[in-house]
Scaffold this active site. Structure first.
Site, PDB file in Angstrom:
ATOM      1  N   GLY A   1      49.832  61.756 -15.479  1.00 61.51           N
ATOM      2  CA  GLY A   1      49.316  60.274 -15.392  1.00 61.51           C
ATOM      3  C   GLY A   1      50.291  59.057 -15.375  1.00 61.51           C
ATOM      4  O   GLY A   1      49.961  58.114 -14.700  1.00 61.51           O
TER       5      GLY A   1
ATOM      6  N   GLU B   1      53.925  55.998 -20.328  1.00 61.10           N
ATOM      7  CA  GLU B   1      52.704  56.812 -20.406  1.00 61.10           C
ATOM      8  C   GLU B   1      51.379  55.983 -19.591  1.00 61.10           C
ATOM      9  O   GLU B   1      51.526  54.551 -19.657  1.00 61.10           O
ATOM     10  CB  GLU B   1      52.348  56.939 -21.990  1.00 61.10           C
ATOM     11  CG  GLU B   1      50.977  57.566 -22.298  1.00 61.10           C
ATOM     12  CD  GLU B   1      50.793  59.080 -21.973  1.00 61.10           C
ATOM     13  OE1 GLU B   1      50.966  59.185 -20.669  1.00 61.10           O
ATOM     14  OE2 GLU B   1      50.397  59.616 -22.435  1.00 61.10           O
ATOM     15  N   ASP B   2      50.581  56.644 -18.964  1.00 62.36           N
ATOM     16  CA  ASP B   2      49.476  55.908 -18.543  1.00 62.36           C
ATOM     17  C   ASP B   2      48.611  55.129 -19.644  1.00 62.36           C
ATOM     18  O   ASP B   2      48.286  54.034 -19.364  1.00 62.36           O
ATOM     19  CB  ASP B   2      48.622  56.822 -17.618  1.00 62.36           C
ATOM     20  CG  ASP B   2      48.093  58.128 -18.174  1.00 62.36           C
ATOM     21  OD1 ASP B   2      48.476  58.301 -19.198  1.00 62.36           O
ATOM     22  OD2 ASP B   2      47.537  58.897 -17.370  1.00 62.36           O
TER      23      ASP B   2
ATOM     24  N   SER C   1      43.666  58.373 -28.490  1.00 63.16           N
ATOM     25  CA  SER C   1      43.486  58.654 -29.884  1.00 63.16           C
ATOM     26  C   SER C   1      44.892  58.415 -30.291  1.00 63.16           C
ATOM     27  O   SER C   1      45.254  58.622 -31.503  1.00 63.16           O
ATOM     28  CB  SER C   1      43.230  59.981 -29.853  1.00 63.16           C
ATOM     29  OG  SER C   1      43.953  61.030 -29.287  1.00 63.16           O
ATOM     30  N   GLY C   2      45.888  58.978 -29.575  1.00 63.42           N
ATOM     31  CA  GLY C   2      47.433  58.894 -30.106  1.00 63.42           C
ATOM     32  C   GLY C   2      47.939  59.971 -30.510  1.00 63.42           C
ATOM     33  O   GLY C   2      49.066  60.471 -30.638  1.00 63.42           O
TER      34      GLY C   2
ATOM     35  N   LYS D   1      44.199  51.815 -25.511  1.00 64.72           N
ATOM     36  CA  LYS D   1      42.807  51.856 -25.800  1.00 64.72           C
ATOM     37  C   LYS D   1      43.047  51.830 -27.468  1.00 64.72           C
ATOM     38  O   LYS D   1      42.877  52.811 -28.071  1.00 64.72           O
ATOM     39  CB  LYS D   1      42.203  53.116 -25.355  1.00 64.72           C
ATOM     40  CG  LYS D   1      41.565  52.925 -24.093  1.00 64.72           C
ATOM     41  CD  LYS D   1      40.492  54.138 -23.715  1.00 64.72           C
ATOM     42  CE  LYS D   1      39.901  54.122 -22.705  1.00 64.72           C
ATOM     43  NZ  LYS D   1      39.187  55.298 -22.022  1.00 64.72           N
TER      44      LYS D   1
ATOM     45  N   ASP E   1      43.470  59.778 -14.053  1.00 64.08           N
ATOM     46  CA  ASP E   1      42.535  60.866 -13.413  1.00 64.08           C
ATOM     47  C   ASP E   1      41.225  60.938 -13.967  1.00 64.08           C
ATOM     48  O   ASP E   1      41.285  60.928 -15.230  1.00 64.08           O
ATOM     49  CB  ASP E   1      43.059  62.127 -13.064  1.00 64.08           C
ATOM     50  CG  ASP E   1      43.170  62.872 -14.333  1.00 64.08           C
ATOM     51  OD1 ASP E   1      43.892  62.501 -15.442  1.00 64.08           O
ATOM     52  OD2 ASP E   1      42.780  63.907 -14.460  1.00 64.08           O
TER      53      ASP E   1
HETATM   54  N1  HPA Z   1      40.902  57.460 -18.016  1.00 66.54           N
HETATM   55  C1  HPA Z   1      41.779  58.564 -17.607  1.00 66.54           C
HETATM   56  N2  HPA Z   1      42.459  59.173 -18.809  1.00 66.54           N
HETATM   57  C2  HPA Z   1      42.021  58.963 -20.109  1.00 66.54           C
HETATM   58  C3  HPA Z   1      41.400  57.871 -20.315  1.00 66.54           C
HETATM   59  C4  HPA Z   1      40.831  57.114 -19.277  1.00 66.54           C
HETATM   60  O1  HPA Z   1      39.988  56.198 -19.610  1.00 66.54           O
HETATM   61  N3  HPA Z   1      41.323  57.835 -21.794  1.00 66.54           N
HETATM   62  C5  HPA Z   1      42.246  59.092 -22.307  1.00 66.54           C
HETATM   63  N4  HPA Z   1      42.655  59.544 -21.032  1.00 66.54           N
HETATM   64 MG    MG Z   2      44.248  62.892 -17.653  1.00 61.35          MG
END
Ligand code: HPA
Ligand code: MG
Length: 182
Positions: A50, A106-107, A111-112, A138, A166
């Site tokens: 990601g 990271e994308d 949750s962490g 998030k 994705d």
């Molecule tokens: N999109 C894609 N991958 C994810 C997300 C999301 O909102 N949250 C955690 N992984």
């Molecule tokens: Mg993913």
């Protein structure tokens, strides 16, 4: 029929962060990161898959000539409800990070759990410093204590795709970020 599990079809993609908004934010983050590290040895680590688009834009906006780039990939196992709680490397970095600044890219941090795993693994290798950049934080979904040092955007709800993110491996290539409606 393919062997992949049936996919709930996507009804709509609602724009959340445009390509232009992301480009502006990436430049702002890069300026903060440049100001912090200057020309000190830095290893920027992309979390696959990601993180790949954010990483490629971010590192090209940095000016640190002593920066090295590397990649990790993490896999999580377990029941759905606890899916991200058992994490392993499916690919580790190849560079020795001891004594160097490390910036994980990271994308999205949700949750962490996977970032808690990665940061504790890296911390044991005695980097000079260890920080985390994420396109999206998030924060309200955090289940463990992980802090994002450089957050592109904060988001409280919705499942998003694009710019690396994705839905069942789809939509990573979209230039902006969109919320999925199922
Ligand atoms: N999109 C894609 N991958 C994810 C997300 C999301 O909102 N949250 C955690 N992984
Ligand atoms: Mg993913």
């Amino acid at each position: 029929m393919s062997e992949e599990a049936a996919l709930t079809p996507v009804k709509a993609l609602k724009p959340v962060f445009s390509q232009e908004m992301i480009a502006v934010r990436v430049r702002e983050l890069a300026a903060e990161i440049d100001a912090l590290y200057g020309q000190e040895p830095l290893v920027a680590v992309c979390v696959l898959k990601g993180g790949f688009i954010f990483f490629s834009d971010l590192v090209r906006a940095l000016h640190n000539e002593n920066m090295e780039l590397d990649f990790v990939r993490l896999s999580s196992y377990g029941k759905k409800a606890t899916s991200s709680k058992h994490v392993i490397f499916s690919k580790d970095v190849e560079i020795d990070i001891a004594g160097k600044h490390v910036l994980i890219v990271e994308d999205i941090v949700d949750s962490g759990h996977s970032m808690q795993f990665l940061m504790s693994q890296f911390a044991a290798r005695r980097p000079r410093s260890l920080r985390l950049a994420a396109l999206v934080d998030k924060g309200e979904r955090r289940e463990v204590d992980v802090k994002v040092d450089f957050a592109g955007f904060k988001l409280t709800e919705g499942f998003i795709v694009g710019y690396g993110l994705d839905y069942a491996e789809r939509y990573r290539m979209l230039p902006g970020v969109f919320e999925v409606t199922l």
